[in-house]
Design a protein around this motif. Structure first.
Motif, PDB file in Angstrom:
ATOM      1  N   ASP A  34       0.840  -1.204   0.000  1.00  0.00           N
ATOM      2  CA  ASP A  34       0.000   0.000   0.000  1.00  0.00           C
ATOM      3  C   ASP A  34       0.871   1.249   0.000  1.00  0.00           C
ATOM      4  N   ILE A  35       1.909   1.227   0.818  1.00  0.00           N
ATOM      5  CA  ILE A  35       2.811   2.377   0.918  1.00  0.00           C
ATOM      6  C   ILE A  35       3.542   2.588  -0.403  1.00  0.00           C
ATOM      7  N   LYS A  36       4.086   1.513  -0.973  1.00  0.00           N
ATOM      8  CA  LYS A  36       4.815   1.616  -2.243  1.00  0.00           C
ATOM      9  C   LYS A  36       3.912   2.151  -3.342  1.00  0.00           C
ATOM     10  N   THR A  37       2.697   1.652  -3.416  1.00  0.00           N
ATOM     11  CA  THR A  37       1.758   2.099  -4.451  1.00  0.00           C
ATOM     12  C   THR A  37       1.478   3.588  -4.314  1.00  0.00           C
ATOM     13  N   ARG A  38       1.258   4.028  -3.109  1.00  0.00           N
ATOM     14  CA  ARG A  38       0.960   5.444  -2.882  1.00  0.00           C
ATOM     15  C   ARG A  38       2.165   6.310  -3.264  1.00  0.00           C
ATOM     16  N   LEU A  39       3.371   5.922  -2.865  1.00  0.00           N
ATOM     17  CA  LEU A  39       4.557   6.736  -3.121  1.00  0.00           C
ATOM     18  C   LEU A  39       4.960   6.722  -4.596  1.00  0.00           C
ATOM     19  N   ARG A  40       4.773   5.589  -5.271  1.00  0.00           N
ATOM     20  CA  ARG A  40       5.154   5.505  -6.690  1.00  0.00           C
ATOM     21  C   ARG A  40       4.350   6.451  -7.563  1.00  0.00           C
ATOM     22  N   GLY A  41       3.162   6.793  -7.136  1.00  0.00           N
ATOM     23  CA  GLY A  41       2.306   7.669  -7.939  1.00  0.00           C
ATOM     24  C   GLY A  41       2.645   9.142  -7.820  1.00  0.00           C
ATOM     25  N   LEU A  42       3.635   9.488  -7.018  1.00  0.00           N
ATOM     26  CA  LEU A  42       3.958  10.891  -6.787  1.00  0.00           C
ATOM     27  C   LEU A  42       5.256  11.288  -7.484  1.00  0.00           C
ATOM     28  N   THR A  43       5.303  12.516  -7.985  1.00  0.00           N
ATOM     29  CA  THR A  43       6.536  13.044  -8.565  1.00  0.00           C
ATOM     30  C   THR A  43       7.488  13.422  -7.434  1.00  0.00           C
ATOM     31  N   ARG A  44       8.731  13.737  -7.789  1.00  0.00           N
ATOM     32  CA  ARG A  44       9.716  14.143  -6.785  1.00  0.00           C
ATOM     33  C   ARG A  44       9.228  15.370  -6.010  1.00  0.00           C
ATOM     34  N   HIS A  45       8.663  16.342  -6.724  1.00  0.00           N
ATOM     35  CA  HIS A  45       8.197  17.563  -6.064  1.00  0.00           C
ATOM     36  C   HIS A  45       7.005  17.275  -5.156  1.00  0.00           C
ATOM     37  N   GLU A  46       6.130  16.374  -5.589  1.00  0.00           N
ATOM     38  CA  GLU A  46       4.998  15.998  -4.748  1.00  0.00           C
ATOM     39  C   GLU A  46       5.480  15.250  -3.506  1.00  0.00           C
ATOM     40  N   LEU A  47       6.488  14.390  -3.662  1.00  0.00           N
ATOM     41  CA  LEU A  47       7.045  13.691  -2.496  1.00  0.00           C
ATOM     42  C   LEU A  47       7.621  14.681  -1.490  1.00  0.00           C
ATOM     43  N   GLU A  48       8.328  15.701  -2.001  1.00  0.00           N
ATOM     44  CA  GLU A  48       8.876  16.723  -1.106  1.00  0.00           C
ATOM     45  C   GLU A  48       7.756  17.451  -0.380  1.00  0.00           C
ATOM     46  N   ALA A  49       6.690  17.781  -1.116  1.00  0.00           N
ATOM     47  CA  ALA A  49       5.563  18.482  -0.496  1.00  0.00           C
ATOM     48  C   ALA A  49       4.874  17.598   0.530  1.00  0.00           C
ATOM     49  N   VAL A  50       4.718  16.309   0.235  1.00  0.00           N
ATOM     50  CA  VAL A  50       4.108  15.381   1.193  1.00  0.00           C
ATOM     51  C   VAL A  50       4.956  15.310   2.460  1.00  0.00           C
ATOM     52  N   ALA A  51       6.291  15.286   2.297  1.00  0.00           N
ATOM     53  CA  ALA A  51       7.175  15.261   3.475  1.00  0.00           C
ATOM     54  C   ALA A  51       6.952  16.494   4.338  1.00  0.00           C
ATOM     55  N   VAL A  52       6.784  17.653   3.704  1.00  0.00           N
ATOM     56  CA  VAL A  52       6.554  18.891   4.453  1.00  0.00           C
ATOM     57  C   VAL A  52       5.195  18.840   5.147  1.00  0.00           C
ATOM     58  N   VAL A  53       4.175  18.357   4.448  1.00  0.00           N
ATOM     59  CA  VAL A  53       2.839  18.252   5.054  1.00  0.00           C
ATOM     60  C   VAL A  53       2.888  17.307   6.255  1.00  0.00           C
ATOM     61  N   LEU A  54       3.561  16.165   6.100  1.00  0.00           N
ATOM     62  CA  LEU A  54       3.658  15.216   7.216  1.00  0.00           C
ATOM     63  C   LEU A  54       4.404  15.825   8.396  1.00  0.00           C
ATOM     64  N   ALA A  55       5.468  16.560   8.105  1.00  0.00           N
ATOM     65  CA  ALA A  55       6.203  17.214   9.196  1.00  0.00           C
ATOM     66  C   ALA A  55       5.313  18.238   9.895  1.00  0.00           C
ATOM     67  N   ALA A  56       4.468  18.929   9.131  1.00  0.00           N
ATOM     68  CA  ALA A  56       3.559  19.914   9.737  1.00  0.00           C
ATOM     69  C   ALA A  56       2.518  19.235  10.619  1.00  0.00           C
ATOM     70  N   LEU A  57       2.180  17.982  10.301  1.00  0.00           N
ATOM     71  CA  LEU A  57       1.189  17.257  11.092  1.00  0.00           C
ATOM     72  C   LEU A  57       1.760  16.740  12.415  1.00  0.00           C
ATOM     73  N   ALA A  58       3.071  16.645  12.505  1.00  0.00           N
ATOM     74  CA  ALA A  58       3.702  16.070  13.703  1.00  0.00           C
ATOM     75  C   ALA A  58       3.971  17.148  14.749  1.00  0.00           C
ATOM     76  N   ASP A  59       3.814  16.781  15.997  1.00  0.00           N
ATOM     77  CA  ASP A  59       4.104  17.678  17.108  1.00  0.00           C
ATOM     78  C   ASP A  59       5.528  17.406  17.587  1.00  0.00           C
ATOM     79  N   PRO A  60       6.453  18.361  17.412  1.00  0.00           N
ATOM     80  CA  PRO A  60       7.846  18.113  17.795  1.00  0.00           C
ATOM     81  C   PRO A  60       8.055  17.959  19.295  1.00  0.00           C
ATOM     82  N   ASP A  61       7.094  18.389  20.088  1.00  0.00           N
ATOM     83  CA  ASP A  61       7.243  18.282  21.537  1.00  0.00           C
ATOM     84  C   ASP A  61       6.545  17.051  22.110  1.00  0.00           C
ATOM     85  N   ARG A  62       6.015  16.205  21.235  1.00  0.00           N
ATOM     86  CA  ARG A  62       5.395  14.949  21.675  1.00  0.00           C
ATOM     87  C   ARG A  62       6.508  13.987  22.100  1.00  0.00           C
ATOM     88  N   GLY A  63       6.243  13.201  23.099  1.00  0.00           N
ATOM     89  CA  GLY A  63       7.232  12.229  23.550  1.00  0.00           C
ATOM     90  C   GLY A  63       7.572  11.247  22.439  1.00  0.00           C
TER      91      GLY A  63
END
Length: 185
Positions: A34-63
């Protein structure tokens, strides 16, 4: 390389939020396929944007232990023993200090810049790679300078710096540029 405006970046993040959310669900509940299928469908720029979105979703002060609590298995798929952490660390504590690396290197742009044809805009790191690649392939300083819109002296200085960096890192580079050997004969 062209850069996106703030509005275009916002639109891209908005468009990729479903992909980022889907990746979160696939990582937690899906399979490796499932993960491979989702990632293969994205361009390099989309992968970079997804990484930024995921980082924005994470709380850096969470244990850190809490953030990774969903990992209940080891690398072999067996139930994982709970590690005894002497100090409860946060996600922020686990983040290494990283030096800025520039804008990344588009190697196809580097190769296009060294080939005859229209000029290609390169960032600093790409220009550095283009100089090293051109000289290693036997282009003269003048050839590289012409292709990159630079002067001969700047290309020679950049090549000398590349040799110094390589020596400092323990890598080998030819002591004389291949193009100079051809010019000298």
């Amino acid at each position: 390389m062209t850069s996106l405006t703030a509005s275009q970046r916002g639109d891209m993040v908005e468009a990729l939020l479903p992909e980022a959310a889907g990746l979160v669900v696939d990582v937690h509940e899906g399979s490796a396929d499932d993960i491979k299928t989702r990632l293969r469908g994205l361009t390099r720029h989309e992968l970079e944007a997804v990484a930024v979105v995921l980082a924005a979703l994470a709380d850096p002060d969470r244990g850190l232990k809490d953030a990774l609590s969903w990992v209940t298995f080891d690398e072999h798929g067996q139930p994982a023993a709970t590690p005894a952490l002497a100090v409860v660390r946060t996600v922020r504590d686990a983040a290494p200090v990283v030096k800025p690396k520039g804008y990344g290197i588009d190697t196809s742009a580097v190769l296009r810049a060294l080939s005859p044809g229209p000029a290609v805009e390169l960032n600093r790191d790409e220009r550095r790679l283009a100089i090293e690649t051109g000289i290693r392939r036997g282009m003269t300083y003048d050839d590289v300078a012409e292709r990159l819109g630079m002067d001969r002296y700047s290309v020679k200085r950049a090549w000398d710096r590349a040799k110094d960096r390589a020596r400092a890192e323990g890598r080998w580079l030819p002591p004389v540029a291949v193009g100079d050997i051809r010019e000298a004969s």
